[in-house]
Scaffold this motif. Structure first.
Motif, PDB file in Angstrom:
ATOM      1  N   ASN A   1       7.297  -1.169  -5.713  1.00  0.00           N
ATOM      2  CA  ASN A   1       7.069   0.294  -5.099  1.00  0.00           C
ATOM      3  C   ASN A   1       6.648   0.017  -3.567  1.00  0.00           C
ATOM      4  OD1 ASN A   1       5.329   2.669  -4.529  1.00  0.00           O
ATOM      5  ND2 ASN A   1       5.398   2.959  -6.715  1.00  0.00           N
ATOM      6  N   VAL A   2       7.206   0.890  -2.810  1.00  0.00           N
ATOM      7  CA  VAL A   2       7.052   0.746  -1.407  1.00  0.00           C
ATOM      8  C   VAL A   2       6.609   2.061  -0.866  1.00  0.00           C
ATOM      9  CG1 VAL A   2       9.327  -0.468  -1.338  1.00  0.00           C
ATOM     10  CG2 VAL A   2       9.436   1.872  -1.125  1.00  0.00           C
ATOM     11  N   THR A   3       5.747   2.805  -1.656  1.00  0.00           N
ATOM     12  CA  THR A   3       4.905   3.968  -1.168  1.00  0.00           C
ATOM     13  C   THR A   3       3.630   3.708  -0.673  1.00  0.00           C
ATOM     14  OG1 THR A   3       5.920   4.974  -2.880  1.00  0.00           O
ATOM     15  CG2 THR A   3       4.642   6.397  -1.736  1.00  0.00           C
TER      16      THR A   3
ATOM     17  N   LYS B   1      -1.307  -0.309   1.463  1.00  0.00           N
ATOM     18  CA  LYS B   1       0.025  -0.560   1.822  1.00  0.00           C
ATOM     19  C   LYS B   1       0.674  -1.556   1.186  1.00  0.00           C
ATOM     20  CE  LYS B   1       2.492  -0.569   6.267  1.00  0.00           C
ATOM     21  NZ  LYS B   1       2.568  -0.457   7.654  1.00  0.00           N
ATOM     22  N   PRO B   2       1.964  -1.144   0.649  1.00  0.00           N
ATOM     23  CA  PRO B   2       2.685  -2.218  -0.252  1.00  0.00           C
ATOM     24  C   PRO B   2       2.934  -3.562   0.705  1.00  0.00           C
ATOM     25  CG  PRO B   2       3.706  -0.135  -0.301  1.00  0.00           C
ATOM     26  CD  PRO B   2       2.990   0.021   0.686  1.00  0.00           C
ATOM     27  N   THR B   3       2.321  -4.672  -0.006  1.00  0.00           N
ATOM     28  CA  THR B   3       2.805  -6.055   0.528  1.00  0.00           C
ATOM     29  C   THR B   3       4.025  -6.248   0.799  1.00  0.00           C
ATOM     30  OG1 THR B   3       0.767  -6.668  -0.811  1.00  0.00           O
ATOM     31  CG2 THR B   3       2.094  -8.380   0.322  1.00  0.00           C
ATOM     32  N   GLN B   4       4.180  -6.958   2.142  1.00  0.00           N
ATOM     33  CA  GLN B   4       5.647  -7.276   2.318  1.00  0.00           C
ATOM     34  C   GLN B   4       6.047  -8.634   1.653  1.00  0.00           C
ATOM     35  OE1 GLN B   4       6.821  -7.071   6.346  1.00  0.00           O
ATOM     36  NE2 GLN B   4       5.814  -5.159   6.926  1.00  0.00           N
TER      37      GLN B   4
ATOM     38  N   ARG C   1       4.241  -3.394  -8.431  1.00  0.00           N
ATOM     39  CA  ARG C   1       3.136  -2.958  -7.207  1.00  0.00           C
ATOM     40  C   ARG C   1       2.324  -4.197  -6.826  1.00  0.00           C
ATOM     41  NH1 ARG C   1       1.307   3.323  -8.297  1.00  0.00           N
ATOM     42  NH2 ARG C   1       3.306   4.107  -9.036  1.00  0.00           N
TER      43      ARG C   1
END
Lengths: 322, 322
Positions: B310-312, B281-284, B270
């Motif tokens: 994790n992309v949630t 927000k998940p870092t790009q 994460r």
């Protein structure tokens, strides 16, 4: 069977291959009956078309609804083949599969339960009732490789494991695609007149959605992963990836809902770039799509609070989780 | 304590705040002794500096090695504070923590075991031995919010839960940072002369690496997640994210190693963009970094075959998994 001569997609002459395999099937079955199970994947779809070219109505094609398929799948596939002139009979096997899967958590035991239910309980009975002595099956070379290597027991590879299907199940298996890999099968399926939604269809595992549930398989968990799968297929189909999927984990993680703690489930997404499934790399899915996917899943799928995306290459990862 | 007046980072006058809080601490403790536990995170580091300004040597600072910290952490932090003129005593509490955690799988029970071991067994004893009546602690406003909301039980929030620490543990707790959020604490820590590696340090949970293990915590699992954490911190520190972590899952997935099936563990990564931890927000993270991270982890960390990201968003996800 000795060693298998691979035919690479680039070397595949589809017309010659179709004629040769139709002849072999015809020679093997003679004036008897054959039977095959269609799952709607590209492999079993190609075998169905090839078998009907060779045998016409003497090939009986069944779609076994095992309860662990995608949303609306049995009816959709039967309708699609009807339009290609092939009659597909849908058999409701849901009870048998869920009862065989009950309480099993080990992936190999789950695969074995599905195999046994499919071949022995349902198909064995069908074949006996029909009088067919031959089963046409869409085994491809990658299935054989992975089974021999002991990576994963494919549901359709018996000979390589020293199992005689005639003795074990009462019929002989014909595997016309066994020299091909996935890219070759796609080329063949197109040549056989199948629509693009079939010949370009992402692979779907033999144990279907049961392979997408970590731990024990229940109807509720299948329902969760089925809903997530619909969302994933909607959001990712435009990327041209080799395969993409949603996996329901057993581990639970902490989330928050309406300002309160919510200890819930996690869905893992996988989306693969690959030519032939032997090696694969996670697709560089744009983050905006991943955020949207995660939001849709946590909003829509009961009990899910968290979504991950797998970023490991194959090997050492596999494409499926179990 | 009534309701807490939040001081936003943008409104924080660090000099005035430091003077005011040092005075309050000094008034409360009088000519007695106080004690505090330093974890090396920005909150407890800021409290340590603030307390030493107020009390000098009458604040005894301990680093409790609970066995669930990052690699080499106790020695590194003690050395860093030594250079700032603050003596930190390291206490080996590893046995007590692992024995308290043994067999626990529920996240709240794990947090509770760590809290009890920390405050009652180790700190309670320390305070009694030292004669100190005051404990300085780095609780911030987000901890209080989340505990009141019932999202997550922070290890350092008693009053809000109706627990009297003097009665329960034999000492009073002073929480000088309780009006601030993380961004305010970072600004304060810089003003207190702490180096950037501390004031910009990603948050680390109270239960430390035990919060990064799904299911039962063992020394082996802590060792796995500790190695993965080192790799993640090396690869992601340059991105300027708010927080990033490795989580060891209990679920196992199929991988392949040397051409053979390898049923192994999964590490979830994460990495969060956030201002104050309330939303995230998940870092790009660029995919090339994710691939590299996954490769390093499956190559280096024993038993791990798969890595996810994790992309949630938070909410409904939380930043930590348990």
């Amino acid at each position: 069977m000795g060693s298998i001569n691979e035919i690479k997609a680039s070397e595949l002459n589809t017309d010659a291959f179709i004629n040769e395999k139709a002849q072999e099937i015809s020679d093997a079955v003679g004036d008897g009956l054959a039977i095959n199970a269609l799952s709607g994947g590209v492999d079993s779809s190609a075998v169905t078309m090839l078998g009907h070219r060779a045998l016409g109505d003497r090939l009986k094609t069944y779609f076994i609804d095992n309860g662990i398929m995608r949303e609306g799948e049995p009816q959709r596939i039967a309708e699609l083949f009807k339009q290609l002139g092939v009659h597909v009979e849908i058999l409701d096997g849901r009870k048998a599969f869920f009862s065989a899967l009950k309480g099993l958590t080990d992936p190999e035991e789950k695969r074995e339960a599905i195999t046994q239910t499919f071949y022995k309980d349902i198909f064995g009975k069908l074949v006996k009732d029909s009088g067919a002595k031959y089963l046409l099956q869409g085994t491809i070379l990658t299935d054989v490789d992975e089974t021999i290597a002991g990576i994963k027991r494919q549901h359709n590879v018996f000979e390589q494991l020293g199992i005689d299907p005639e003795q074990a199940f009462g019929y002989q298996i014909i595997e016309p695609l066994v020299q091909l890999r996935k890219d070759g099968v796609r080329k063949l399926a197109e040549a056989l007149g199948l629509p693009e939604e079939i010949y370009n269809r992402p692979p779907f595992p033999g144990p279907a959605l049961a392979a997408r549930v970590i731990g024990a398989v229940t109807e509720d968990k299948i329902s969760v992963v089925r809903t997530a799968t619909s969302i994933v297929e909607e959001e990712l189909s435009s990327l041209g990836a080799f395969q993409y999927m949603a996996i329901l984990h057993e581990d639970r993680v902490t989330g928050m809902r309406d300002g309160k703690r919510d200890f819930g489930s996690q869905i893992e997404l996988r989306c693969w770039d690959s030519i032939d499934a032997r090696e694969a790399k996670p697709t560089q899915v744009p983050y905006e799509i991943l955020y949207k996917l995660a939001n849709r899943i946590v909003d829509t799928v009961p009990g899910v609070v968290s979504v991950t995306y797998n970023v490991t290459c194959k090997p050492p990862s596999c494409m499926e989780a179990i």
